[in-house]
Design an enzyme around this catalytic site. Structure first.
Site, PDB file in Angstrom:
ATOM      1  N   CYS A 105     -21.831 -33.622  -0.712  1.00 38.77           N
ATOM      2  CA  CYS A 105     -21.833 -33.722  -2.178  1.00 38.77           C
ATOM      3  C   CYS A 105     -22.405 -35.076  -2.625  1.00 38.77           C
ATOM      4  O   CYS A 105     -21.955 -36.130  -2.168  1.00 38.77           O
ATOM      5  CB  CYS A 105     -20.412 -33.549  -2.715  1.00 38.77           C
ATOM      6  SG  CYS A 105     -20.336 -33.793  -4.492  1.00 38.77           S
ATOM      7  N   ARG A 235     -27.715 -21.770  -7.058  1.00 39.53           N
ATOM      8  CA  ARG A 235     -28.172 -21.610  -8.444  1.00 39.53           C
ATOM      9  C   ARG A 235     -28.909 -20.299  -8.687  1.00 39.53           C
ATOM     10  O   ARG A 235     -29.054 -19.889  -9.841  1.00 39.53           O
ATOM     11  CB  ARG A 235     -29.036 -22.810  -8.830  1.00 39.53           C
ATOM     12  CG  ARG A 235     -28.221 -24.114  -8.946  1.00 39.53           C
ATOM     13  CD  ARG A 235     -29.109 -25.321  -8.886  1.00 39.53           C
ATOM     14  NE  ARG A 235     -29.910 -25.295  -7.661  1.00 39.53           N
ATOM     15  CZ  ARG A 235     -31.000 -25.999  -7.471  1.00 39.53           C
ATOM     16  NH1 ARG A 235     -31.431 -26.791  -8.425  1.00 39.53           N
ATOM     17  NH2 ARG A 235     -31.666 -25.929  -6.326  1.00 39.53           N
TER      18      ARG A 235
HETATM   19  C1  LIG Z   1     -22.765 -26.873 -10.491  1.00 44.62           C
HETATM   20  C2  LIG Z   1     -22.816 -27.121  -9.010  1.00 44.62           C
HETATM   21  C3  LIG Z   1     -21.652 -27.413  -8.331  1.00 44.62           C
HETATM   22  C4  LIG Z   1     -21.668 -27.627  -6.933  1.00 44.62           C
HETATM   23  N1  LIG Z   1     -20.482 -27.838  -6.272  1.00 44.62           N
HETATM   24  C5  LIG Z   1     -20.479 -27.877  -4.902  1.00 44.62           C
HETATM   25  C6  LIG Z   1     -19.267 -27.912  -4.161  1.00 44.62           C
HETATM   26  O1  LIG Z   1     -18.143 -27.890  -4.715  1.00 44.62           O
HETATM   27  N2  LIG Z   1     -19.356 -27.953  -2.798  1.00 44.62           N
HETATM   28  C7  LIG Z   1     -20.566 -27.966  -2.151  1.00 44.62           C
HETATM   29  O2  LIG Z   1     -20.601 -27.993  -0.905  1.00 44.62           O
HETATM   30  N3  LIG Z   1     -21.719 -27.916  -2.825  1.00 44.62           N
HETATM   31  C8  LIG Z   1     -21.712 -27.855  -4.174  1.00 44.62           C
HETATM   32  N4  LIG Z   1     -22.894 -27.722  -4.844  1.00 44.62           N
HETATM   33  C9  LIG Z   1     -24.159 -27.598  -4.077  1.00 44.62           C
HETATM   34  C10 LIG Z   1     -24.460 -26.116  -3.780  1.00 44.62           C
HETATM   35  O3  LIG Z   1     -23.458 -25.547  -2.953  1.00 44.62           O
HETATM   36  C11 LIG Z   1     -25.828 -25.976  -3.073  1.00 44.62           C
HETATM   37  O4  LIG Z   1     -25.784 -26.710  -1.876  1.00 44.62           O
HETATM   38  C12 LIG Z   1     -26.978 -26.509  -3.925  1.00 44.62           C
HETATM   39  O5  LIG Z   1     -26.881 -26.038  -5.265  1.00 44.62           O
HETATM   40  C13 LIG Z   1     -28.334 -26.093  -3.336  1.00 44.62           C
HETATM   41  O6  LIG Z   1     -28.430 -24.697  -3.236  1.00 44.62           O
HETATM   42  P1  LIG Z   1     -29.271 -23.834  -4.336  1.00 44.62           P
HETATM   43  O7  LIG Z   1     -30.661 -24.432  -4.394  1.00 44.62           O
HETATM   44  O8  LIG Z   1     -29.234 -22.436  -3.826  1.00 44.62           O
HETATM   45  O9  LIG Z   1     -28.570 -24.021  -5.649  1.00 44.62           O
HETATM   46  C14 LIG Z   1     -22.896 -27.550  -6.229  1.00 44.62           C
HETATM   47  C15 LIG Z   1     -24.077 -27.257  -6.926  1.00 44.62           C
HETATM   48  C16 LIG Z   1     -24.046 -27.026  -8.295  1.00 44.62           C
HETATM   49  C17 LIG Z   1     -25.333 -26.678  -9.017  1.00 44.62           C
END
Ligand SMILES: Cc1cc2nc3c(=O)[nH]c(=O)nc-3n(C[C@H](O)[C@H](O)[C@H](O)COP(=O)(O)O)c2cc1C
Length: 315
Positions: A105, A235
């Site tokens: 994170c 997302r």
């Molecule tokens: C609003 C939001 C909250 C997130 N909260 C977490 C979380 O609690 N734990 C985590 O491992 N990643 C968290 N992430 C990261 C996502 O799990 C993921 O790794 C990141 O969005 C990239 O993947 P994507 O391109 O498919 O969105 C968060 C991302 C977003 C957008």
């Protein structure tokens, strides 16, 4: 000994990414209704919160699960190895199929507290937290992380350190902490990461994350990289809550999902949720159909569930 969920998933398997403020007990039920992934993750929960008398109630509320969530992995973060032990010991009785440690994170408050991606800069502490977690539960323990802190090439040492612990699964968000989500995911590194996994810990399931839109996109990536075990979508679910299926949602289906979300909000009455954050979800459902923008504008003016219901009742 509980069943090892990671050994009982299809290949490739799909996961809804943990997202703080998004993938709570309400939203997961909405996605289960649209078309569930093979595995859910909770939002992350702080282990020191769980370990404190004051924070435990809040932590337990975050860890609430619904019957449609199963199988589900509890994701946790922190920097205190003893608190990882205490939390992991408790998770086994709460209905989870595994525990995932968040070492990726990029949030500045989380990093300032020494957790999330800050673990990349304290690898010995990361290993201590993993080992404590592992020794405290029979559940499989996995890790979710990024390539590195500043430079994508850090993945060589950082992921090697983690793989030497032989986690049940390793999710790699293909960006560094500094890159946040501002650059395209480094898909070009997938072959090297597969090689690293095969050399150090072939039994660890490898999950790729970053910019994956939907099931079709995941299958396309899997055709190119068949040794990847699973794909995690975050997302993408905002663009299409049916992203784990092959369906294109109709307006009626999307509105049905919004109605379900409103019903669940009312029914569960979580102490930490107020009406305003619920509005962030409206764009997911009221989108991509004629007139959506106007309906959404009206919904954004509402202050309560009955007001929102009034606007969508005749749609
Ligand atoms: C609003 C939001 C909250 C997130 N909260 C977490 C979380 O609690 N734990 C985590 O491992 N990643 C968290 N992430 C990261 C996502 O799990 C993921 O790794 C990141 O969005 C990239 O993947 P994507 O391109 O498919 O969105 C968060 C991302 C977003 C957008």
């Amino acid at each position: 000994m509980p069943m090892n969920i990671w050994e009982n998933l299809p290949k490739p398997f799909l996961i809804l990414a943990p997202m703080e403020g998004v993938t709570d007990i309400m939203f997961r039920q909405v996605i289960a209704k649209a078309g569930r992934p093979d595995l859910f993750f909770t939002e992350f929960t702080n282990v020191s919160s769980y370990a404190s008398e004051k924070g435990r109630w809040n932590a337990l509320e975050r860890l609430r699960v619904a019957p449609t969530d199963s199988p589900i992995i509890a994701q946790i973060w922190g920097k205190n190895p003893a608190h990882f032990s205490e939390t992991c010991y408790a998770l086994e009785s709460l209905g989870f199929s595994g525990v995932d440690l968040n070492f990726g994170c990029p949030d500045k408050h989380v990093n300032k507290a020494g957790g999330g991606a800050a673990m990349i800069n304290t690898p010995e502490l990361a290993v201590a937290c993993y080992q404590n977690a592992k020794q405290s539960t029979n559940l499989p323990v996995s890790i979710k992380t990024r390539l590195g802190w500043a430079n994508p090439s850090e993945y060589q040492t950082w992921l090697s350190t983690l793989l030497k612990q032989h986690p049940a699964a390793l999710t790699v968000h293909l960006r560094t902490k500094k890159e946040m989500s501002k650059v395209p995911a480094h898909y070009e590194l997938i072959p090297d990461i597969i090689t690293l996994r095969n050399q150090i810990s072939p039994q660890t399931k490898l999950i790729i994350n970053g910019d994956i839109r939907d099931r079709a996109h995941a299958l396309e990536l899997h055709a190119k990289h068949p040794e990847v075990d699973g794909f995690m979508i975050g997302r993408g679910v905002f663009q299409n809550p049916y992203c784990f299926t092959d369906h294109t949602p109709t307006r009626e289906k999307l509105i049905e999902l919004l109605k379900l979300h409103l019903d669940l909000y009312e029914k569960l009455r979580l102490t930490r949720s107020s009406y305003e954050p619920l509005k962030h979800f409206f764009k997911i459902y009221i989108n991509n159909f004629p007139g959506a923008k106007e309906i959404r504008a009206k919904l954004m003016e509402t202050h309560s569930i009955p007001e929102a219901r009034e606007i969508i009742k005749d749609l």
